[in-house]
Every structure is written in C-alpha cells, then in structure tokens.
Motif scaffolding. Sequence first.
Motif, PDB file in Angstrom:
ATOM      1  N   UNK A 191      35.355 -28.447  90.357  1.00  0.00           N
ATOM      2  CA  UNK A 191      34.259 -29.220  89.766  1.00  0.00           C
ATOM      3  C   UNK A 191      32.964 -29.002  90.555  1.00  0.00           C
ATOM      4  N   UNK A 192      33.071 -28.956  91.878  1.00  0.00           N
ATOM      5  CA  UNK A 192      31.894 -28.702  92.700  1.00  0.00           C
ATOM      6  C   UNK A 192      31.274 -27.354  92.399  1.00  0.00           C
ATOM      7  N   UNK A 193      32.111 -26.343  92.200  1.00  0.00           N
ATOM      8  CA  UNK A 193      31.601 -25.011  91.863  1.00  0.00           C
ATOM      9  C   UNK A 193      30.885 -25.034  90.514  1.00  0.00           C
ATOM     10  N   UNK A 194      31.427 -25.764  89.547  1.00  0.00           N
ATOM     11  CA  UNK A 194      30.771 -25.880  88.241  1.00  0.00           C
ATOM     12  C   UNK A 194      29.414 -26.585  88.394  1.00  0.00           C
TER      13      UNK A 194
ATOM     14  N   UNK B 257      30.592 -32.921  84.826  1.00  0.00           N
ATOM     15  CA  UNK B 257      31.459 -32.874  86.009  1.00  0.00           C
ATOM     16  C   UNK B 257      30.939 -33.804  87.104  1.00  0.00           C
ATOM     17  N   UNK B 258      29.641 -33.748  87.368  1.00  0.00           N
ATOM     18  CA  UNK B 258      29.061 -34.588  88.427  1.00  0.00           C
ATOM     19  C   UNK B 258      29.237 -36.068  88.125  1.00  0.00           C
ATOM     20  N   UNK B 259      28.929 -36.456  86.905  1.00  0.00           N
ATOM     21  CA  UNK B 259      29.060 -37.870  86.546  1.00  0.00           C
ATOM     22  C   UNK B 259      30.525 -38.307  86.535  1.00  0.00           C
ATOM     23  N   UNK B 260      31.407 -37.455  86.068  1.00  0.00           N
ATOM     24  CA  UNK B 260      32.834 -37.799  86.048  1.00  0.00           C
ATOM     25  C   UNK B 260      33.357 -38.010  87.463  1.00  0.00           C
ATOM     26  N   UNK B 261      33.107 -37.046  88.345  1.00  0.00           N
ATOM     27  CA  UNK B 261      33.619 -37.138  89.717  1.00  0.00           C
ATOM     28  C   UNK B 261      33.030 -38.349  90.433  1.00  0.00           C
TER      29      UNK B 261
ATOM     30  N   UNK C 166      34.160 -41.733  88.757  1.00  0.00           N
ATOM     31  CA  UNK C 166      35.602 -41.989  88.812  1.00  0.00           C
ATOM     32  C   UNK C 166      36.094 -42.280  90.229  1.00  0.00           C
ATOM     33  N   UNK C 167      35.623 -41.513  91.216  1.00  0.00           N
ATOM     34  CA  UNK C 167      36.097 -41.750  92.585  1.00  0.00           C
ATOM     35  C   UNK C 167      35.765 -43.154  93.072  1.00  0.00           C
ATOM     36  N   UNK C 168      34.511 -43.609  92.968  1.00  0.00           N
ATOM     37  CA  UNK C 168      34.249 -44.985  93.421  1.00  0.00           C
ATOM     38  C   UNK C 168      34.972 -46.027  92.569  1.00  0.00           C
ATOM     39  N   UNK C 169      35.142 -45.756  91.278  1.00  0.00           N
ATOM     40  CA  UNK C 169      35.882 -46.710  90.437  1.00  0.00           C
ATOM     41  C   UNK C 169      37.315 -46.851  90.945  1.00  0.00           C
ATOM     42  N   UNK C 170      37.938 -45.741  91.261  1.00  0.00           N
ATOM     43  CA  UNK C 170      39.296 -45.787  91.800  1.00  0.00           C
ATOM     44  C   UNK C 170      39.361 -46.509  93.130  1.00  0.00           C
ATOM     45  N   UNK C 171      38.364 -46.274  93.969  1.00  0.00           N
ATOM     46  CA  UNK C 171      38.345 -46.963  95.277  1.00  0.00           C
ATOM     47  C   UNK C 171      38.149 -48.468  95.089  1.00  0.00           C
ATOM     48  N   UNK C 172      37.310 -48.849  94.130  1.00  0.00           N
ATOM     49  CA  UNK C 172      37.095 -50.279  93.888  1.00  0.00           C
ATOM     50  C   UNK C 172      38.359 -50.945  93.344  1.00  0.00           C
TER      51      UNK C 172
ATOM     52  N   UNK D 182      29.078 -43.825  95.910  1.00  0.00           N
ATOM     53  CA  UNK D 182      28.196 -44.676  95.110  1.00  0.00           C
ATOM     54  C   UNK D 182      26.746 -44.184  95.165  1.00  0.00           C
ATOM     55  N   UNK D 183      26.331 -43.714  96.330  1.00  0.00           N
ATOM     56  CA  UNK D 183      24.965 -43.193  96.465  1.00  0.00           C
ATOM     57  C   UNK D 183      24.782 -41.934  95.613  1.00  0.00           C
ATOM     58  N   UNK D 184      25.762 -41.049  95.632  1.00  0.00           N
ATOM     59  CA  UNK D 184      25.667 -39.828  94.815  1.00  0.00           C
ATOM     60  C   UNK D 184      25.737 -40.192  93.335  1.00  0.00           C
ATOM     61  N   UNK D 185      26.568 -41.153  92.971  1.00  0.00           N
ATOM     62  CA  UNK D 185      26.633 -41.613  91.580  1.00  0.00           C
ATOM     63  C   UNK D 185      25.276 -42.154  91.141  1.00  0.00           C
ATOM     64  N   UNK D 186      24.652 -42.956  91.988  1.00  0.00           N
ATOM     65  CA  UNK D 186      23.330 -43.511  91.655  1.00  0.00           C
ATOM     66  C   UNK D 186      22.294 -42.397  91.496  1.00  0.00           C
ATOM     67  N   UNK D 187      22.325 -41.407  92.384  1.00  0.00           N
ATOM     68  CA  UNK D 187      21.404 -40.274  92.279  1.00  0.00           C
ATOM     69  C   UNK D 187      21.620 -39.539  90.954  1.00  0.00           C
ATOM     70  N   UNK D 188      22.869 -39.278  90.597  1.00  0.00           N
ATOM     71  CA  UNK D 188      23.169 -38.579  89.343  1.00  0.00           C
ATOM     72  C   UNK D 188      22.758 -39.411  88.129  1.00  0.00           C
ATOM     73  N   UNK D 189      23.054 -40.699  88.143  1.00  0.00           N
ATOM     74  CA  UNK D 189      22.661 -41.559  87.023  1.00  0.00           C
ATOM     75  C   UNK D 189      21.147 -41.586  86.869  1.00  0.00           C
TER      76      UNK D 189
END
Length: 136
Positions: free
Chosen positions: A58-61, A78-82, A85-91, A112-119
Amino acid sequence: MTPVQKIALGVAGFTSLGIGGFILAAPHAFYASYGIALGQDPGLLSELRAPGAGLAAFGAVMLAGIVRPALRQSAVVAALTVFLAFPAGRLVGLAIDGIPSSSIVGALVLELAIAALCLFAFRRGAGPVVSGLAAR
C-alpha cells in the motif's frame, strides 16, 4: 495534484512502506521496539509478515500515485484506508483490552495525525487529485 496532496501521499507512503517493510524483514526487532517479545512460532511470524507485506505494498502504491497520474485515485484510497483503519482498530483495542504500552499509544497518535493530514489534503474542494487521462 496540489503540493499538500503530494506531501500527504509522501508521508503516508513512506510511513507505510517503512513500517511494512520493517515488519516483513525483521518482525522480532519491530515488535521488540513496542516491548512485545515474539517467539519462534512460524505460524505467528507468517501472520505478522503477511500484513507487513500488505502495508508495504500500500505504501508503494501511495508513493507511485505522486508521480503516476493513473495511480492517484488508488493511492488516495490506499492512504485513507490504511490511516483510518489502523487507528480505528487501535481504538477498538483500547476500548476492549485497555491501554497498551506508551509506544503503541504513540503509534496511534502518529496514525491519527497522518489520517488528519490525508483527510485535510483530500477533502472536497481541495483541488483535483485525478485529472486528464487518469480521470477517464
């Protein structure tokens, strides 16, 4: 693609590729950095390496989407999914299992910071992600 969108894909892509590659190549060392000791069970190691490979892919994509217009939409997905999903699973883990080590909480904060940047980068009206032939 705007500069902020390129930065978001770059941060998400390098993070995913780096972490996924580390898990794939050296799961004992990676998880030891979180205070988790892995045994030598081949089944467990396989179960850890497989999602590591997926994360690296996913990172390569994500990174490819910066330079290849035909891959931009896939890179954003891919960026939004990863990074959602990762912080959702951790929560979910926090709610069910309790508070993990400070290293894992730190990973949650980073995700969460990367998710916020992507959003922010890919919000409606932020500029075209896909243009030209890639949009057809």
